[in-house]
Scaffold this active site. Structure first.
Site, PDB file in Angstrom:
ATOM      1  N   CYS A 101       0.806  -1.230   0.000  1.00  0.00           N
ATOM      2  CA  CYS A 101       0.000   0.000   0.000  1.00  0.00           C
ATOM      3  C   CYS A 101       0.838   1.280   0.000  1.00  0.00           C
ATOM      4  O   CYS A 101       0.285   2.369  -0.066  1.00  0.00           O
ATOM      5  CB  CYS A 101      -0.964   0.008   1.184  1.00  0.00           C
ATOM      6  SG  CYS A 101      -0.167   0.149   2.800  1.00  0.00           S
ATOM      7  N   CYS A 121      13.598  -0.096  12.339  1.00  0.00           N
ATOM      8  CA  CYS A 121      13.042   0.711  13.425  1.00  0.00           C
ATOM      9  C   CYS A 121      11.664   1.190  12.949  1.00  0.00           C
ATOM     10  O   CYS A 121      11.567   2.070  12.093  1.00  0.00           O
ATOM     11  CB  CYS A 121      13.990   1.881  13.688  1.00  0.00           C
ATOM     12  SG  CYS A 121      13.547   2.884  15.092  1.00  0.00           S
TER      13      CYS A 121
END
Length: 142
Positions: A101, A121
Site C-alpha cells: 500500500c 526501526c
C-alpha cells in the site's frame, strides 16, 4: 509473495485510519519513542501493516534496541517492503514502506544484531499484531 496492491485516495485513507495512523503511515510522521503499545509486546506472532494488513515482521526477529520503537533484524520476505532513500531533516536514512500500500513504516539502519546486522526501526502505530493462535485460526478458515 506480496499481496495485490492496495490503492486508495488520501480521503479514503483518512476514513479508515486514526488521525495518528494517518499522520505516520501516509504523511511519513514519527510517533514519540516509548509511546507505542507494540514496543513492549513480547507475544509470539506476526506484525502486519496497519493500513492494509500485509504480514511484515515475525516476533522471532524482534529485539530490544533501546530506541523506543519496535525493532526487527529482518522482514518476513524482502518483497513485503520497499526501501527508499530519505534525505529529510538534513539526514541520510533509508525509509521502509509497505510494498502493498506504500505506507510509511519507519527506517532501517545498519546497526542491528546478527544475522543481518540490520535494525528495522518501525513505528508501533504503523503495525497491527496477530498472535500465533490468531494466525492458525486464519489458516483454518482458508
Amino acid at each position: 509473495m506480496a499481496q495485490k496492491a492496495v490503492e486508495k485516495s488520501e480521503e479514503e485513507w483518512k476514513k479508515v485510519l486514526t488521525p495518528e495512523q494517518y499522520h505516520v503511515l501516509r504523511q511519513k510522521g514519527t510517533e514519540r519513542p516509548f509511546s507505542g503499545n507494540l514496543y513492549y509486546n513480547k507475544e509470539k506472532g506476526v506484525y502486519t501493516c496497519a493500513a492494509c494488513g500485509q504480514e511484515l515482521f515475525s516476533s522471532d526477529t524482534k529485539f530490544e534496541s533501546g530506541t523506543g520503537w519496535p525493532s526487527f533484524y529482518d522482514v518476513i520476505s524482502s518483497d513485503r517492503v520497499r526501501l527508499k532513500e530519505d534525505t529529510s531533516y538534513f539526514m541520510n536514512r533509508i525509509e521502509v514502506v509497505c510494498s502493498r500500500c506504500g505506507s510509511h513504516l519507519g527506517h532501517v539502519f545498519e546497526d542491528g544484531p546478527a544475522p543481518t546486522g540490520k535494525r528495522y526501526c518501525i513505528n508501533s502505530v504503523s503495525l497491527n499484531f496477530k498472535t500465533e493462535e490468531e494466525g492458525k485460526q486464519g489458516e483454518e478458515r482458508m
